[in-house]
Design an enzyme around this catalytic site. Sequence first.
Site, PDB file in Angstrom:
ATOM      1  N   ASP A  16       0.859  -1.186   0.000  1.00  0.00           N
ATOM      2  CA  ASP A  16       0.000   0.000   0.000  1.00  0.00           C
ATOM      3  C   ASP A  16       0.896   1.236   0.000  1.00  0.00           C
ATOM      4  O   ASP A  16       1.731   1.402   0.889  1.00  0.00           O
ATOM      5  CB  ASP A  16      -0.843  -0.047   1.280  1.00  0.00           C
ATOM      6  CG  ASP A  16      -1.771   1.149   1.411  1.00  0.00           C
ATOM      7  OD1 ASP A  16      -1.706   2.081   0.581  1.00  0.00           O
ATOM      8  OD2 ASP A  16      -2.560   1.142   2.372  1.00  0.00           O
ATOM      9  N   ILE A  17       0.703   2.102  -0.963  1.00  0.00           N
ATOM     10  CA  ILE A  17       1.610   3.255  -1.105  1.00  0.00           C
ATOM     11  C   ILE A  17       1.498   4.217   0.075  1.00  0.00           C
ATOM     12  O   ILE A  17       2.461   4.926   0.389  1.00  0.00           O
ATOM     13  CB  ILE A  17       1.366   3.979  -2.449  1.00  0.00           C
ATOM     14  CG1 ILE A  17       2.574   4.847  -2.806  1.00  0.00           C
ATOM     15  CG2 ILE A  17       0.082   4.797  -2.435  1.00  0.00           C
ATOM     16  CD1 ILE A  17       2.625   5.271  -4.246  1.00  0.00           C
ATOM     17  N   GLY A  38      -9.654   4.138  -5.764  1.00  0.00           N
ATOM     18  CA  GLY A  38      -8.314   3.591  -5.981  1.00  0.00           C
ATOM     19  C   GLY A  38      -7.254   4.227  -5.105  1.00  0.00           C
ATOM     20  O   GLY A  38      -7.483   4.525  -3.927  1.00  0.00           O
ATOM     21  N   VAL A  39      -6.108   4.470  -5.698  1.00  0.00           N
ATOM     22  CA  VAL A  39      -4.978   4.994  -4.937  1.00  0.00           C
ATOM     23  C   VAL A  39      -5.253   6.446  -4.521  1.00  0.00           C
ATOM     24  O   VAL A  39      -4.830   6.883  -3.450  1.00  0.00           O
ATOM     25  CB  VAL A  39      -3.680   4.806  -5.770  1.00  0.00           C
ATOM     26  CG1 VAL A  39      -3.542   5.796  -6.866  1.00  0.00           C
ATOM     27  CG2 VAL A  39      -2.461   4.820  -4.877  1.00  0.00           C
ATOM     28  N   ASP A  40      -5.989   7.186  -5.330  1.00  0.00           N
ATOM     29  CA  ASP A  40      -6.370   8.572  -5.021  1.00  0.00           C
ATOM     30  C   ASP A  40      -7.177   8.616  -3.720  1.00  0.00           C
ATOM     31  O   ASP A  40      -6.863   9.394  -2.790  1.00  0.00           O
ATOM     32  CB  ASP A  40      -7.199   9.104  -6.206  1.00  0.00           C
ATOM     33  CG  ASP A  40      -7.309  10.619  -6.251  1.00  0.00           C
ATOM     34  OD1 ASP A  40      -6.752  11.280  -5.361  1.00  0.00           O
ATOM     35  OD2 ASP A  40      -7.949  11.128  -7.194  1.00  0.00           O
ATOM     36  N   SER A 125      -2.401   4.844 -14.055  1.00  0.00           N
ATOM     37  CA  SER A 125      -3.337   4.563 -15.167  1.00  0.00           C
ATOM     38  C   SER A 125      -3.777   3.105 -15.286  1.00  0.00           C
ATOM     39  O   SER A 125      -4.569   2.782 -16.163  1.00  0.00           O
ATOM     40  CB  SER A 125      -2.761   4.997 -16.530  1.00  0.00           C
ATOM     41  OG  SER A 125      -2.836   6.391 -16.690  1.00  0.00           O
ATOM     42  N   VAL A 128      -8.649   2.298 -12.765  1.00  0.00           N
ATOM     43  CA  VAL A 128      -9.848   2.866 -13.400  1.00  0.00           C
ATOM     44  C   VAL A 128      -9.553   3.291 -14.847  1.00  0.00           C
ATOM     45  O   VAL A 128     -10.409   3.160 -15.725  1.00  0.00           O
ATOM     46  CB  VAL A 128     -10.324   4.088 -12.582  1.00  0.00           C
ATOM     47  CG1 VAL A 128     -11.465   4.813 -13.282  1.00  0.00           C
ATOM     48  CG2 VAL A 128     -10.762   3.661 -11.197  1.00  0.00           C
TER      49      VAL A 128
HETATM   50  N1  APR Z   1      -1.367   1.526  -3.022  1.00  0.00           N
HETATM   51  C1  APR Z   1      -0.770   1.220  -4.205  1.00  0.00           C
HETATM   52  N2  APR Z   1      -1.452   0.962  -5.324  1.00  0.00           N
HETATM   53  C2  APR Z   1      -2.791   1.036  -5.276  1.00  0.00           C
HETATM   54  C3  APR Z   1      -3.508   1.360  -4.096  1.00  0.00           C
HETATM   55  C4  APR Z   1      -2.741   1.607  -2.932  1.00  0.00           C
HETATM   56  N3  APR Z   1      -3.302   1.909  -1.773  1.00  0.00           N
HETATM   57  N4  APR Z   1      -4.828   1.341  -4.383  1.00  0.00           N
HETATM   58  C5  APR Z   1      -4.951   1.015  -5.695  1.00  0.00           C
HETATM   59  N5  APR Z   1      -3.732   0.813  -6.222  1.00  0.00           N
HETATM   60  C6  APR Z   1      -3.354   0.457  -7.594  1.00  0.00           C
HETATM   61  C7  APR Z   1      -4.407  -0.181  -8.478  1.00  0.00           C
HETATM   62  O1  APR Z   1      -4.470  -1.569  -8.229  1.00  0.00           O
HETATM   63  C8  APR Z   1      -3.859   0.128  -9.867  1.00  0.00           C
HETATM   64  O2  APR Z   1      -2.908  -0.857 -10.306  1.00  0.00           O
HETATM   65  O3  APR Z   1      -3.014   1.663  -8.274  1.00  0.00           O
HETATM   66  C9  APR Z   1      -3.114   1.442  -9.682  1.00  0.00           C
HETATM   67  C10 APR Z   1      -3.797   2.638 -10.317  1.00  0.00           C
HETATM   68  O4  APR Z   1      -5.198   2.517 -10.182  1.00  0.00           O
HETATM   69  P1  APR Z   1      -6.196   3.735  -9.911  1.00  0.00           P
HETATM   70  O5  APR Z   1      -6.053   4.208  -8.502  1.00  0.00           O
HETATM   71  O6  APR Z   1      -7.533   3.334 -10.381  1.00  0.00           O
HETATM   72  O7  APR Z   1      -5.583   4.945 -10.841  1.00  0.00           O
HETATM   73  P2  APR Z   1      -5.757   5.213 -12.440  1.00  0.00           P
HETATM   74  O8  APR Z   1      -5.954   3.986 -13.225  1.00  0.00           O
HETATM   75  O9  APR Z   1      -4.597   6.121 -12.778  1.00  0.00           O
HETATM   76  O10 APR Z   1      -7.115   6.021 -12.522  1.00  0.00           O
HETATM   77  C11 APR Z   1      -7.182   7.344 -12.029  1.00  0.00           C
HETATM   78  O11 APR Z   1      -9.118   6.869 -10.671  1.00  0.00           O
HETATM   79  O12 APR Z   1      -9.371   7.139  -8.380  1.00  0.00           O
HETATM   80  C12 APR Z   1      -9.572   7.707  -9.619  1.00  0.00           C
HETATM   81  O13 APR Z   1      -9.422  10.050  -9.132  1.00  0.00           O
HETATM   82  C13 APR Z   1      -8.788   8.988  -9.798  1.00  0.00           C
HETATM   83  O14 APR Z   1     -10.093   9.559 -11.697  1.00  0.00           O
HETATM   84  C14 APR Z   1      -8.816   9.102 -11.288  1.00  0.00           C
HETATM   85  C15 APR Z   1      -8.634   7.668 -11.749  1.00  0.00           C
END
Ligand code: APR
Length: 179
Positions: A16-17, A38-40, A125, A128
């Site tokens: 987990d980041i 997600g990570v956001d 990326s 989502v």
């Molecule tokens: N730590 C590390 N990696 C994570 C975590 C975490 N806590 N949570 C999710 N991930 C991973 C996911 O499994 C994926 O491989 O981060 C990667 C990126 O996934 P997303 O968070 O969905 O990001 P992204 O694909 O860039 O989409 C961005 O999603 O949350 C929304 O606001 C954000 O609209 C934006 C979109």
Amino acid sequence: MIVQFGSCRIELVQGDITSQQVDAIVNAANSRLAGGGGVDGAIHRAAGPTLMEETRVKYPEGCPTGSAVATSAGRLAAKFVFHTVGPIWRGGVAGEADLLASAYHRCLELAVEHACRSIAFPAISTGVYGYPMDLAAERSLATVRKFLLEQQHPELVRFVLFDGGSFGAFARALEAMAE
Ligand code: APR
């Protein structure tokens, strides 16, 4: 897994980041910097409300795809959060690879500008936004490797992969690159 490039290293970990002890953590945001899942979502939850307040005040226009902006890190152990916007996957014909490279590159520039010795990236990326994991791993690692070989900073770039599948994809790509 750790691979040395000159005086710098790329490290892959599964986890987990939000729990990383590094100078800067990268958030995979959207162009409105509006928060999300997600990570956001995980970063904003862990950092607390000051992160969104600072983002709104400093960057009311948001952030274009392929770029990044910096804030402090609230309750996180890091000093900074770099909010970057990766491309939405549209089949690979809409400049996604260059936009993904640009997102990583701008974060690395911000790390140098803010004198960060260490930075942690998620797999931008690949959630989502739907970027295929193997292709993302290749392009992301190649971009970071080139930057480190040219700039010799930051000392540590850690990819924090959320599950076994993403860790495996990044490990295969990094192994191929180190050969
Ligand atoms: N730590 C590390 N990696 C994570 C975590 C975490 N806590 N949570 C999710 N991930 C991973 C996911 O499994 C994926 O491989 O981060 C990667 C990126 O996934 P997303 O968070 O969905 O990001 P992204 O694909 O860039 O989409 C961005 O999603 O949350 C929304 O606001 C954000 O609209 C934006 C979109």
